[in-house]
Design an enzyme around this catalytic site. Structure first.
Site, short mmCIF file in Angstrom:
data_model
loop_
_atom_site.label_atom_id
_atom_site.label_comp_id
_atom_site.label_asym_id
_atom_site.label_seq_id
_atom_site.Cartn_x
_atom_site.Cartn_y
_atom_site.Cartn_z
CE LYS A 13 9.64 -11.88 5.20
NZ LYS A 13 8.50 -12.40 4.44
NE ARG A 88 9.72 -7.86 -0.09
CZ ARG A 88 9.09 -7.75 1.07
NH1 ARG A 88 9.72 -7.27 2.12
NH2 ARG A 88 7.84 -8.12 1.17
NE ARG A 127 -1.31 -11.13 7.86
CZ ARG A 127 0.02 -11.26 7.88
NH1 ARG A 127 0.59 -12.20 8.60
NH2 ARG A 127 0.77 -10.46 7.18
NE ARG A 162 -1.24 -5.26 5.47
CZ ARG A 162 -0.12 -5.88 5.84
NH1 ARG A 162 0.13 -6.09 7.12
NH2 ARG A 162 0.75 -6.30 4.96
NE ARG A 173 2.44 -8.73 0.08
CZ ARG A 173 1.91 -8.98 1.27
NH1 ARG A 173 0.61 -9.10 1.41
NH2 ARG A 173 2.68 -9.10 2.33
P1 AMP Z 1 6.08 -6.75 3.89
O1 AMP Z 1 5.24 -6.36 5.04
O2 AMP Z 1 7.52 -7.07 4.25
O3 AMP Z 1 5.48 -7.87 3.04
O4 AMP Z 1 6.19 -5.46 2.93
C1 AMP Z 1 5.04 -4.83 2.41
C2 AMP Z 1 5.39 -4.11 1.13
O5 AMP Z 1 6.39 -3.12 1.38
C3 AMP Z 1 5.98 -4.99 0.03
O6 AMP Z 1 4.97 -5.63 -0.74
C4 AMP Z 1 6.76 -3.95 -0.78
O7 AMP Z 1 5.90 -3.16 -1.58
C5 AMP Z 1 7.32 -3.03 0.30
N1 AMP Z 1 8.64 -3.50 0.79
C6 AMP Z 1 8.97 -3.95 2.03
N2 AMP Z 1 10.27 -4.25 2.11
C7 AMP Z 1 10.80 -4.00 0.89
C8 AMP Z 1 12.09 -4.13 0.33
N3 AMP Z 1 13.13 -4.61 1.05
N4 AMP Z 1 12.28 -3.75 -0.97
C9 AMP Z 1 11.26 -3.26 -1.71
N5 AMP Z 1 10.00 -3.13 -1.25
C10 AMP Z 1 9.76 -3.50 0.04
#
Ligand code: AMP
Length: 216
Positions: A13, A88, A127, A162, A173
């Site tokens: 994404k 989400r 990664r 990370r 996740r």
């Molecule tokens: P991402 O980089 O988009 O995978 O986001 C990393 C982490 O941030 C996720 O595993 C969640 O803990 C939190 N996060 C990001 N976006 C959201 C969202 N829209 N709702 C809830 N948690 C989020």
């Protein structure tokens, strides 16, 4: 353009959002990036979000919704936006609809980046990220390795895995994605906004999305 990018963690994404944003200046809004920044800066929001993020769980909706509303009300979003990582949950999708109604705008497209699960796990576990907060160059142990002693080729800082890219967190996740986020695919399909894309290369994905938007 005003679009939402749906897809599992590791579906690409961020890469696609960046390319689309370069195409017409629409703002790339990654809730994950905003949250990581809040954590890094030690803000109140960052302190509350940190534990959820480290475990691969979702940050509670009320924290996310305020953050997104503030961002979408900023002037630069008038050019258009690409939402990456939001909504989400069904509740977030409903809140987005209400917010857009208040702002008097609508979405052009909801893109579902459909990537096979084995490709995702392989991509995420290989990664690595530069630990320098102002660099954060992304590496891949197979296709784009850092220096032989594990340092960033751009800035020389150590390249790390990370915390949320360790295998057990990745599995969490993905589980959260299947339980809470994948139902949005059907929700948006019913509205007629959904656009499925299943291609291996980002060039092809970007062209298909632009075609879908009727811009190509
Ligand atoms: P991402 O980089 O988009 O995978 O986001 C990393 C982490 O941030 C996720 O595993 C969640 O803990 C939190 N996060 C990001 N976006 C959201 C969202 N829209 N709702 C809830 N948690 C989020």
């Amino acid at each position: 353009m005003r679009i939402v990018l749906l897809g599992a963690p590791g579906a690409g994404k961020g890469t696609i959002a960046k390319r689309l944003s370069e195409y017409d200046g629409s703002v790339h809004i990654s809730t994950g990036d905003i949250l990581r920044n809040e954590v890094k800066n030690g803000t109140e929001l960052g302190k509350r979000a940190k534990a959820y993020m480290e475990k691969g769980e979702l940050v509670p909706d009320e924290l996310i919704l305020n953050m997104v509303e503030t961002r979408l009300r900023e002037k630069d979003c008038e050019k258009g936006f690409i939402l990456d990582g939001f909504p989400r949950t069904i509740a977030q999708a409903e809140a987005l609809e209400n917010l857009l109604r208040k702002l008097g705008i609508g979405l052009d497209l909801v893109v579902n980046l459909d990537v096979p699960e084995d490709v995702i796990i392989e991509r995420l576990t290989t990664r690595r990220t530069c630990s320098n907060p102002s660099c954060q160059e992304i590496y891949n142990v197979k296709f784009k390795p850092p220096s032989p002693d594990g340092r960033c080729l751009k800035c020389g800082w150590p390249v790390i895995q990370r915390d949320d890219e360790k295998e057990e967190v990745i599995r969490e996740r993905l589980k959260v994605y299947h339980e809470k986020t994948s139902p949005l695919i059907d929700l948006y399909r019913k509205t007629g906004l959904l656009f499925d894309v299943r291609s291996p290369g980002s060039d092809e994905i970007v062209s298909k999305i632009l075609e879908g938007l009727g811009k190509k």
